[in-house]
Design a protein around this motif. Structure first.
Motif, PDB file in Angstrom:
ATOM      1  N   GLU A 232       0.814  -1.221   0.000  1.00 26.48           N
ATOM      2  CA  GLU A 232       0.000   0.000   0.000  1.00 26.48           C
ATOM      3  C   GLU A 232       0.847   1.270   0.000  1.00 26.48           C
ATOM      4  O   GLU A 232       0.579   2.212   0.730  1.00 26.48           O
ATOM      5  N   VAL A 233       1.905   1.276  -0.816  1.00 30.60           N
ATOM      6  CA  VAL A 233       2.764   2.455  -0.937  1.00 30.60           C
ATOM      7  C   VAL A 233       2.168   3.370  -2.014  1.00 30.60           C
ATOM      8  O   VAL A 233       1.781   2.899  -3.084  1.00 30.60           O
ATOM      9  N   ALA A 234       2.097   4.668  -1.729  1.00 29.01           N
ATOM     10  CA  ALA A 234       1.611   5.605  -2.745  1.00 29.01           C
ATOM     11  C   ALA A 234       2.670   5.748  -3.838  1.00 29.01           C
ATOM     12  O   ALA A 234       3.850   5.507  -3.614  1.00 29.01           O
ATOM     13  N   VAL A 235       2.213   6.165  -5.017  1.00 27.69           N
ATOM     14  CA  VAL A 235       3.058   6.158  -6.212  1.00 27.69           C
ATOM     15  C   VAL A 235       3.393   7.578  -6.664  1.00 27.69           C
ATOM     16  O   VAL A 235       2.547   8.471  -6.588  1.00 27.69           O
ATOM     17  N   ARG A 236       4.637   7.775  -7.126  1.00 21.61           N
ATOM     18  CA  ARG A 236       5.048   9.093  -7.624  1.00 21.61           C
ATOM     19  C   ARG A 236       5.529   9.075  -9.063  1.00 21.61           C
ATOM     20  O   ARG A 236       5.833  10.118  -9.632  1.00 21.61           O
ATOM     21  N   LEU A 237       5.635   7.891  -9.657  1.00 25.24           N
ATOM     22  CA  LEU A 237       6.062   7.797 -11.049  1.00 25.24           C
ATOM     23  C   LEU A 237       5.204   6.738 -11.729  1.00 25.24           C
ATOM     24  O   LEU A 237       5.089   5.617 -11.232  1.00 25.24           O
ATOM     25  N   VAL A 238       4.586   7.116 -12.848  1.00 22.49           N
ATOM     26  CA  VAL A 238       3.687   6.193 -13.536  1.00 22.49           C
ATOM     27  C   VAL A 238       4.120   6.052 -14.988  1.00 22.49           C
ATOM     28  O   VAL A 238       4.321   7.047 -15.690  1.00 22.49           O
ATOM     29  N   ILE A 239       4.298   4.809 -15.408  1.00 19.48           N
ATOM     30  CA  ILE A 239       4.625   4.531 -16.806  1.00 19.48           C
ATOM     31  C   ILE A 239       3.488   3.703 -17.377  1.00 19.48           C
ATOM     32  O   ILE A 239       3.242   2.576 -16.949  1.00 19.48           O
ATOM     33  N   LEU A 240       2.757   4.310 -18.298  1.00 14.66           N
ATOM     34  CA  LEU A 240       1.599   3.644 -18.902  1.00 14.66           C
ATOM     35  C   LEU A 240       2.018   3.037 -20.241  1.00 14.66           C
ATOM     36  O   LEU A 240       2.547   3.735 -21.104  1.00 14.66           O
ATOM     37  N   PHE A 241       1.779   1.742 -20.381  1.00 17.79           N
ATOM     38  CA  PHE A 241       2.047   1.067 -21.647  1.00 17.79           C
ATOM     39  C   PHE A 241       0.740   0.879 -22.400  1.00 17.79           C
ATOM     40  O   PHE A 241      -0.234   0.372 -21.848  1.00 17.79           O
ATOM     41  N   ALA A 242       0.744   1.290 -23.652  1.00 16.18           N
ATOM     42  CA  ALA A 242      -0.384   1.047 -24.544  1.00 16.18           C
ATOM     43  C   ALA A 242       0.097   0.010 -25.549  1.00 16.18           C
ATOM     44  O   ALA A 242       1.021   0.276 -26.314  1.00 16.18           O
ATOM     45  N   VAL A 243      -0.500  -1.172 -25.501  1.00 13.32           N
ATOM     46  CA  VAL A 243      -0.002  -2.280 -26.312  1.00 13.32           C
ATOM     47  C   VAL A 243      -1.021  -2.653 -27.384  1.00 13.32           C
ATOM     48  O   VAL A 243      -2.178  -2.953 -27.084  1.00 13.32           O
ATOM     49  N   ARG A 244      -0.560  -2.603 -28.625  1.00 13.86           N
ATOM     50  CA  ARG A 244      -1.404  -2.997 -29.755  1.00 13.86           C
ATOM     51  C   ARG A 244      -1.607  -4.511 -29.690  1.00 13.86           C
ATOM     52  O   ARG A 244      -0.678  -5.248 -29.364  1.00 13.86           O
ATOM     53  N   ASN A 245      -2.807  -4.958 -29.995  1.00 13.49           N
ATOM     54  CA  ASN A 245      -3.096  -6.397 -29.913  1.00 13.49           C
ATOM     55  C   ASN A 245      -2.087  -7.245 -30.670  1.00 13.49           C
ATOM     56  O   ASN A 245      -1.682  -8.306 -30.217  1.00 13.49           O
ATOM     57  N   ALA A 246      -1.645  -6.755 -31.811  1.00  8.74           N
ATOM     58  CA  ALA A 246      -0.728  -7.543 -32.654  1.00  8.74           C
ATOM     59  C   ALA A 246       0.689  -7.573 -32.097  1.00  8.74           C
ATOM     60  O   ALA A 246       1.523  -8.325 -32.566  1.00  8.74           O
ATOM     61  N   ASP A 247       0.975  -6.723 -31.107  1.00  5.05           N
ATOM     62  CA  ASP A 247       2.355  -6.558 -30.646  1.00  5.05           C
ATOM     63  C   ASP A 247       2.672  -7.270 -29.341  1.00  5.05           C
ATOM     64  O   ASP A 247       3.505  -6.817 -28.580  1.00  5.05           O
TER      65      ASP A 247
END
Length: 158
Positions: free
Chosen positions: A99-114
């Motif tokens: 339950e640690v709060a977060v300060r850095l977020v990396i969002l991955f958007a992944v194409r279905n084919a990839d």
């Protein structure tokens, strides 16, 4: 032909990096980063993509105890596999083991084919870099978009 060699600079553009983001909760962070991807024409349907990311969030924690979260969505709304990064001004609650709060977020958007090996390697190399407390500390301290972008690209080489 599938390109097997994918490097972080291929899937992260400066316009999808933000520092000092003020957000009240994780959904706001995901929405903000999704908007950056949408503005770049990387995702075709922002609402669908966000729904797919949040559905993945339900499956288990994407936050880590070093204040980093790596949410990701494999979605038909994704035109090309990319990532977006936010350094947050204030920690945001995110499900992590402790339950640690977060300060850095990396969002991955992944194409279905990839879901192929090249992209898996990039995700893995980013995850490994984020396991290094020294690198994470530098990312948290980065004072500009350019500095944050360079730190990510330089520390995730394959």
């Amino acid at each position: 032909m599938m390109l097997d060699k994918v490097v972080v600079s291929d899937i992260l553009s400066r316009s999808c990096v933000v520092t000092d983001l003020v957000a009240g909760n994780k959904v706001e962070v995901i929405e903000y980063l999704s908007q950056l991807l949408f503005a770049e024409n990387i995702i075709s349907d922002k609402a669908l993509f966000i729904r797919d990311v949040l559905a993945r969030e339900e499956l288990g924690p994407t936050g880590f105890d070093n204040q980093v979260a790596i949410p990701h969505g494999k979605s038909p709304a994704v035109r090309e596999t990319r990532m977006a990064v936010a350094q947050l001004r204030h920690p945001v609650d995110w499900e992590t083991e402790d339950e640690v709060a977060v300060r850095l977020v990396i969002l991955f958007a992944v194409r279905n084919a990839d879901s192929g090996i090249g992209h898996i390697k990039v995700l893995a190399s980013v995850s490994v870099a984020l396991g290094d407390d020294e690198i994470v500390e530098q990312l948290m301290q980065a004072e500009s978009r350019e500095a944050l972008y360079r730190l990510i690209v330089n520390n995730t080489g394959l």
